[in-house]
Design a protein around this motif. Sequence first.
Motif: not given
Length: 364
Positions: A115, A117, A126, A129, A159, A161, A229, A231
């Motif tokens: 990740g 973030s 996450s 970001e 955030l 994902e 969040k 995606t």
Amino acid sequence: MEEGPLWVSEAAGLVSARREMAQWSKSFPDCGGVHQSPIDVETSAVHHDPSLMPVNVVDYHQPGHDPFILSNNGHTVKMSLPAWFQLGGLPWRFTAVQLHFHWGREWDGSGGLAGGSEHTVDGRRSAAELHVVHYNSDLYPNVSVAQSQRDGLVVLGVLIETGDDNNSAYENIFKYLEFIKYAGQQMPIPSFNVRSLLPTDLGRYFRYNGSLTTPPCYQSVLWTVFAEKVTVTRKQLKNLETVLFSNDGKDPKSVPLQDNYRTTQPLNHRVVLASFVPDSITSYTLGKLCAVVVGSLCGLMGLAMVIILLVKAMSSTSSWEALAAVRPAPSRRSKEHDKEQKQDTAFNTDPDPEKPEAPPKVEA
């Protein structure tokens, strides 16, 4: 949040970059301050503030006809925003300046996705970001002046994902990354609806007072980190993580632009507000109430048993004398009472905000 000078040298890898971060405060004193960003949002400890209204983004859906400028500055990919993009519902008018990204790398040392973030929620990072930067245009002439003032900046944090569906809004940016591979490169790209980059629900978010996440780390940012969040696909994220380089291309050893996030900083008694009640707060409260009820019942039963046994054992003593032996001493009541002071939910989320630090002088 990227707004200060670059911190990743052309030959720096992840380890040396992290070491460099640890040295920031030697050159930039604010980086060692007590109100630094990013932070870990511990949802069980946030303060629900029902007065916080949904974030009001003004004209984000009207990009105009002029192109946006997409650039690689060696630390991140940044996109300019028109001055009519603003935030409403705050004490002053805040005008958009730019947006940029923070991310990690495709794989970590154990073979899994790493990740990138900056903010974490309950300790979880996450994939990436997005930051959208605004400055206080009612009080200050530009972002350069505003960034060193305590009420100077507002940043929206989104955030990111990975998911199954291609995100067409983010593709408006990602598909042009190959044209700005190296630091210093930039290009105009077609304007688009920037509102589509944000979560659908703008009413659920966390808010706190913090700082820039790169030098000079001015503690001038009112952060709004959305709970919902967005995606992108793994392919889109991989494009962000692997296409860009932190050097200018003249060096034969190209340095991948990865892991451009700052680790979370201590909260230092700051208050994190939430515009909604997180699930963790509800479950924690119910559990605590159950524990209090059960504990109280057990305590009352135990006290009753003690009284009964004492009465039976001290048959030669009057009931009043026996009760006096187990009666607790009267407690002293304090003559002073704390007075609650309502906090400013916009720019004073701290219970005891520190005095603004004077910005260091910058030589031309």
